[in-house]
Design a protein around this motif. Structure first.
Motif: not given
Length: 295
Positions: A52-59, A69-76
């Motif tokens: 898990x990595x915080x990145x501006x408005x995304x996690x 190892x795909x990455x999921x860009x999750x917003x609020x």
């Protein structure tokens, strides 16, 4: 919600057969149904959250799958449920299934990064949750699944709009269920259905409000949703598969995604920027076209 995003164009990338048998089976069991559609409406990513990595408005959630190892860009705003239909939050070690509309523009990087429409945390083996596009008969031919919605089904909208069973037809749906029949397609009475609100708009919204709430800036050009606005102005919009023909009486416009040139009756004109799919199944065009339609 106001959309004001900058996206380069380089990043844009049934039949019902058989008869139901009264026997019901667990949704986790595979039936012998065969439906011909091979068109996948949603890309499904499965695995266990490994980082898990915080990145501006995304996690950013790294998912450990079978091979990558795909990455999921999750917003609020990302819909996150467990497979019983309860809202939840993601944490390391969760087994997840993430659904991203196949038409959604993707970031061209490695490992692949997805901005999912919905994420399901697999908690209960007796329950199943899927995302698909269901037609007017509430069938998704790729999932080989038909919904029999009744008064026991909890129906809601991701945006909170009031909805009923008729609103489910032809929509992207998040479906929670337990048992299916051994039929072609399999049938289920879902416990819960959530409409993903693709291509929906407040009927009372003005053209100006739609433009304000739903637009993208691309190379300095304001891009707005073609169908929503054209139909709001009384035009008929017919899809061509690669664009659309919009008409109201004599005026007729032929628009092709990815091409700046467009047809007006027998003339050939040019946009400032080419129409594109900037959201799943939503063609966006320069706002100048809408201003022309309003004259």
């Amino acid at each position: 919600m106001k959309w004001n995003k900058v996206i380069p164009f380089a990043m844009s990338a049934l039949l019902i057969g058989g008869v139901a048998v009264p026997e019901a089976v667990s949704a986790k069991e595979e039936g012998k149904a065969e439906v011909t559609s091979e068109e996948k409406a949603f890309i499904k990513v499965e695995g266990t959250i490994d980082g898990i990595e915080k990145n501006n408005e995304l996690t950013l959630y790294t998912v450990k799958g079978d091979e990558d190892f795909p990455v999921l860009a999750i917003t609020d705003e990302t819909l996150i449920f467990d497979n019983t239909g309860q809202k939840t939050k993601l944490k390391k070690g969760d087994k997840v299934s993430a659904y991203t509309h196949a038409d959604k523009p993707m970031v061209m990087i490695y490992p692949p990064q997805y901005t999912p429409d919905a994420v399901i945390v697999e908690k209960d083996e007796a329950n199943t949750a899927v995302v698909g596009i269901f037609d007017d008969e509430l069938v998704d031919p790729y999932l080989k699944l038909q919904l029999n919605v009744d008064d026991s089904t909890d129906i809601s909208s991701a945006s909170g709009n009031k909805v009923n069973a008729d609103d489910l037809k032809g929509k992207d749906l998040l479906v929670f269920y337990k048992e299916t029949t051994r039929s072609i397609p399999a049938k289920t009475t879902p416990e819960k259905v959530v409409i993903l609100d693709v291509n929906t708009v407040d009927e009372d919204a003005t053209v100006e409000q739609i433009i304000e709430d739903d637009h993208y800036m691309v190379d300095g050009v304001k891009m707005v949703p073609l169908r929503l606005l054209a139909e709001k102005l009384g035009y008929v919009v017919d899809s061509t598969g690669v664009g659309a023909i919009i008409s109201k009486g004599a005026p007729s416009y032929t628009i092709t995604r990815g091409q700046k040139e467009y047809g007006y009756n027998k003339s050939l004109l040019q946009f400032e920027a080419a129409p594109e799919l900037l959201e799943p199944r939503k063609t966006y065009v320069p706002v100048g076209l809408i201003e022309e339609l309003m004259k």
